[in-house]
Design an enzyme around this catalytic site. Structure first.
Site, PDB file in Angstrom:
ATOM      1  N   ARG A 162      40.793  45.917  29.287  1.00  0.00           N
ATOM      2  CA  ARG A 162      41.705  44.614  28.696  1.00  0.00           C
ATOM      3  C   ARG A 162      41.024  44.374  27.445  1.00  0.00           C
ATOM      4  O   ARG A 162      41.600  43.745  26.488  1.00  0.00           O
ATOM      5  CB  ARG A 162      41.817  43.613  29.693  1.00  0.00           C
ATOM      6  CG  ARG A 162      42.837  43.687  30.720  1.00  0.00           C
ATOM      7  CD  ARG A 162      42.924  42.510  31.899  1.00  0.00           C
ATOM      8  NE  ARG A 162      41.817  42.914  32.832  1.00  0.00           N
ATOM      9  CZ  ARG A 162      40.978  42.047  33.607  1.00  0.00           C
ATOM     10  NH1 ARG A 162      41.403  41.035  33.402  1.00  0.00           N
ATOM     11  NH2 ARG A 162      40.287  42.393  34.680  1.00  0.00           N
ATOM     12  N   GLU A 205      29.677  42.997  41.484  1.00  0.00           N
ATOM     13  CA  GLU A 205      29.272  42.018  42.550  1.00  0.00           C
ATOM     14  C   GLU A 205      29.075  42.978  43.887  1.00  0.00           C
ATOM     15  O   GLU A 205      28.203  42.770  44.649  1.00  0.00           O
ATOM     16  CB  GLU A 205      30.633  41.300  43.097  1.00  0.00           C
ATOM     17  CG  GLU A 205      30.289  39.870  43.268  1.00  0.00           C
ATOM     18  CD  GLU A 205      31.738  38.872  43.297  1.00  0.00           C
ATOM     19  OE1 GLU A 205      32.578  39.104  42.565  1.00  0.00           O
ATOM     20  OE2 GLU A 205      31.567  37.909  44.091  1.00  0.00           O
TER      21      GLU A 205
HETATM   22  O1  LIG Z   1      31.314  39.933  33.301  1.00  0.00           O
HETATM   23  P1  LIG Z   1      31.448  40.861  34.258  1.00  0.00           P
HETATM   24  O2  LIG Z   1      31.319  40.436  35.656  1.00  0.00           O
HETATM   25  O3  LIG Z   1      30.795  42.395  34.277  1.00  0.00           O
HETATM   26  O4  LIG Z   1      32.853  41.128  34.296  1.00  0.00           O
HETATM   27  C1  LIG Z   1      34.110  41.047  33.466  1.00  0.00           C
HETATM   28  C2  LIG Z   1      34.815  42.468  33.280  1.00  0.00           C
HETATM   29  O5  LIG Z   1      35.346  42.483  34.260  1.00  0.00           O
HETATM   30  C3  LIG Z   1      36.987  42.818  33.810  1.00  0.00           C
HETATM   31  O6  LIG Z   1      36.941  44.111  33.563  1.00  0.00           O
HETATM   32  P2  LIG Z   1      37.408  45.206  34.779  1.00  0.00           P
HETATM   33  O7  LIG Z   1      36.332  46.003  35.345  1.00  0.00           O
HETATM   34  O8  LIG Z   1      38.260  44.544  35.943  1.00  0.00           O
HETATM   35  O9  LIG Z   1      38.514  46.454  34.007  1.00  0.00           O
HETATM   36  P3  LIG Z   1      39.930  46.231  33.356  1.00  0.00           P
HETATM   37  O10 LIG Z   1      39.782  45.560  32.098  1.00  0.00           O
HETATM   38  O11 LIG Z   1      40.026  47.621  33.372  1.00  0.00           O
HETATM   39  O12 LIG Z   1      40.772  45.589  34.279  1.00  0.00           O
HETATM   40  C4  LIG Z   1      36.879  42.229  32.456  1.00  0.00           C
HETATM   41  O13 LIG Z   1      37.794  42.885  31.905  1.00  0.00           O
HETATM   42  C5  LIG Z   1      35.581  42.338  31.895  1.00  0.00           C
HETATM   43  O14 LIG Z   1      35.290  43.658  31.167  1.00  0.00           O
HETATM   44  N1  LIG Z   2      38.701  36.417  37.915  1.00  0.00           N
HETATM   45  C1  LIG Z   2      38.883  37.366  36.902  1.00  0.00           C
HETATM   46  N2  LIG Z   2      39.988  37.475  36.691  1.00  0.00           N
HETATM   47  C2  LIG Z   2      40.303  38.250  35.755  1.00  0.00           C
HETATM   48  N3  LIG Z   2      39.591  39.365  35.433  1.00  0.00           N
HETATM   49  C3  LIG Z   2      38.358  39.387  35.730  1.00  0.00           C
HETATM   50  N4  LIG Z   2      37.356  40.258  35.648  1.00  0.00           N
HETATM   51  C4  LIG Z   2      36.244  39.718  36.374  1.00  0.00           C
HETATM   52  N5  LIG Z   2      36.560  38.595  37.149  1.00  0.00           N
HETATM   53  C5  LIG Z   2      37.941  38.323  36.909  1.00  0.00           C
END
Ligand SMILES: O=P(O)(O)OC[C@H]1O[C@H](OP(=O)(O)OP(=O)(O)O)[C@H](O)[C@@H]1O
Ligand SMILES: Nc1ncnc2[nH]cnc12
Length: 176
Positions: free
Chosen positions: A64, A101
């Protein structure tokens, strides 16, 4: 100047309870992305204070983060560099593993993606625990990039991600 307010952006972010697992309040940005004025305004807010010529590279985090970082790079006339989940980049990479987590994850950057000394904005959609952004910042640092700012559209403040990013200037537009 952005012609939208953080409150308008917050109102376009949908909360989806129990996705992708029970207990998680998922912040769904798709209604915001689908609104032309709010999407453009979010890019304006994420890049406010920077003008073309002040930033060499915007680094976006898979997946994202790409949406915002690519648009920001266009606005600032900077290059765009993807930090990807392990196994997706075709050339030689540096990798960084970090705690989720539950379990671990590994992200990667091409070894030649950033010129040493380049002025970098690091960008992602959301700051939760900060593990992802801290790992990405370490990859940028390893290549010799100079991080001017780490910018997020959303910050989940109760998870204290900012503490993991101590020492970097942080910007977040909507804070929960
Ligand atoms: O601060 P953190 O605890 O590390 O979490 C934040 C990350 O989690 C989500 O990504 P995700 O790994 O879900 O990937 P995506 O964008 O591919 O959905 C979000 O887009 C951040 O990159
Ligand atoms: N609560 C949340 N919503 C969307 N993206 C996330 N990535 C980590 N935590 C999230």
């Amino acid at each position: 100047m952005a012609d939208v307010t953080p409150l308008e952006i917050q109102q376009a972010i949908r909360n989806v309870p129990d996705f992708p697992q029970p207990g998680i309040q998922f912040k769904d940005i798709t209604p915001l992305l689908g609104d032309a004025r709010l999407f453009a305004g979010s890019i304006d807010l994420l890049t406010e204070g920077f003008t073309p010529g002040q930033v060499d590279t915007v680094v976006g985090i898979d997946a994202r983060g790409f949406i915002f970082a690519a648009a920001a790079a266009y606005r600032l006339r900077a290059g765009f560099v993807p930090v990807r989940k392990k196994g997706k980049l075709p050339y030689l990479t540096h990798e960084q593993t970090y705690q989720l987590e539950y379990g671990t994850n590994t992200i990667a950057i091409h070894v030649d993606a950033i010129r040493p000394g380049a002025r970098v904005l690091l960008m992602d959609d959301l700051l939760a625990t900060g593990g992802t952004a801290a790992a990405a910042a370490e990859l940028v640092r390893k290549l010799g990039g100079q991080i001017l700012q780490i910018a997020f559209l959303i910050e989940l403040s109760h998870l204290q991600g900012r503490a993991r990013l101590a020492g970097y200037p942080i910007r977040s537009i909507v804070v929960y």
